[in-house]
Design an enzyme around this catalytic site. Structure first.
Site: not given
Ligand SMILES: NC(=O)c1ccc[n+]([C@@H]2O[C@H](COP(=O)([O-])OP(=O)(O)OC[C@H]3O[C@@H](n4cnc5c(N)ncnc54)[C@H](OP(=O)(O)O)[C@@H]3O)[C@@H](O)[C@H]2O)c1
Length: 330
Positions: A44, A49, A77
């Protein structure tokens, strides 16, 4: 053996994945390699990030050693600063390029609210004090239409939502041609999301628990990055009831917290950069919590009062029309 759940999209999602938030690039490359070596097949990440390149390097090594792309499940995402229809394709392409992939297994809208984009740097536009500039024109339904196009083009196999509340999920569901097949929300023993889980069950949306251990490092992160302190912060890893259950099963408290969520049918993505803890966090299939243990753990729920990620560290976010936790504000 990989344990998976079948998504509404028809694809399988491994029930244990590696979380990667707050992991520096050099550290995450090793963590992903260690995770793949010990059996993880689900990673993930997120544009936010800043580690997709490093994850891409670890994946490249894995594929060069003969690892099959089909066996790996990658989630990333759409960032809050790309939350507009005209930016979806740009950001998914950027993620694919950084990860070195030609499709994603899951693409999520990271948050329902949005910030303005700095077109030059492709990061959030900021005020002089460094805080992000809110974009009040967000239209989640229009963004979702663009997400659907990513499935049709083959860039994403499945699409979903993160940090959306029940009303927002329902609005997307009702307007969607391609239904969301995954919801990623904060979920741990202190915040068990019982109501949202019911809703997702009704819609056949698989729920992924983020911060399944109570995100022990988030407190320091909020303070250093945003000068933001939460009044209370959970310490689930040392909770006496969890310690007692762990001792009885000869497991760690982290394993009890994770196994609890698995037994509820929830996908988990614990983050670790330590190869030892990465191994422990997937070693969950040789024991089972009893009904009594499950009740003890269920009773720890503080509902929304257990929330760590209210996003109030983003200055003024509560005034955004799509801020998801308005009903919890004092
Ligand atoms: N969608 C979203 O908005 C959102 C928000 C937050 C998180 N996430 C995702 O969810 C993932 C997990 O959440 P999280 O990182 O906030 O928290 P978490 O997984 O609950 O906790 C991670 C922390 O616990 C430590 N840890 C891991 N395994 C441990 C063990 N067995 N024993 C003791 N300590 C252990 C880790 O330190 P070490 O690395 O030193 O082991 C790290 O500091 C994230 O990494 C990210 O991928 C998504």
């Amino acid at each position: 053996m990989i344990h998976s759940v079948r998504l509404l999209s028809g694809y399988d999602m491994p029930t244990v994945g590696l979380g990667t938030w707050q992991a520096k690039p050099e550290e995450i490359e090793n963590a992903v390699s260690a995770a793949l070596e010990c059996g993880y097949r689900h990673i993930d990440t997120a544009t936010n990030y800043n580690n997709e390149d490093a994850i891409g390097r670890a994946l490249k090594k894995w594929f060069e050693k003969g690892g099959a792309r089909e066996e790996i499940f990658i989630t990333t995402k759409l960032p809050h600063f790309g939350n507009r229809p005209s930016d979806v394709e740009k950001f998914i392409n950027l993620s694919l390029e950084r990860l070195g992939l030609d499709y994603l297994d899951m693409y999520l809208i990271h948050m329902p609210f949005a910030f303005k984009l700095d077109e030059k740097t492709l990061t959030a536009a900021t005020h002089e004090d460094g805080s992000y500039i809110l974009d009040f024109d967000t239209n989640p339904l229009a963004v979702w239409k663009e997400m659907e196009k990513q499935v049709k083009s083959g860039r994403a196999r499945s699409i979903g939502l993160s940090n959306f509340n029940e009303e927002q999920i329902t609005a997307i569901w009702e307007s969607a041609q391609v239904k969301p097949s995954n919801l990623q929300v904060e979920l741990h023993a202190y915040m068990q999301q019982k109501s949202i889980r019911e809703l997702c069950k009704k819609y056949n949306i698989i729920v992924t628990a983020y911060s399944p251990l109570g995100s022990p490092a988030a407190k320091t992160h909020f303070r250093t990055k945003y000068n933001y302190d939460l009044d209370t912060f959970p310490d689930l890893l040392n909770h006496p009831i969890i310690l007692e259950i762990a001792t009885r099963h000869k497991k760690t408290t982290a394993q009890v917290l994770l196994r609890y969520l698995l037994q509820l049918g929830i996908v988990i993505i614990p983050k670790s950069s330590s190869s030892e803890r990465i191994k422990l966090n997937i070693d969950l299939f040789d024991f089972a919590l009893t009904e009594e243990d499950m009740t003890l753990l269920s009773d720890l729920d503080k509902d929304v009062h257990g929330r760590i990620f209210n996003f109030l560290f983003f200055k003024g976010v509560q005034d955004h029309p799509h801020y998801p936790f308005k009903s919890e504000l004092p």
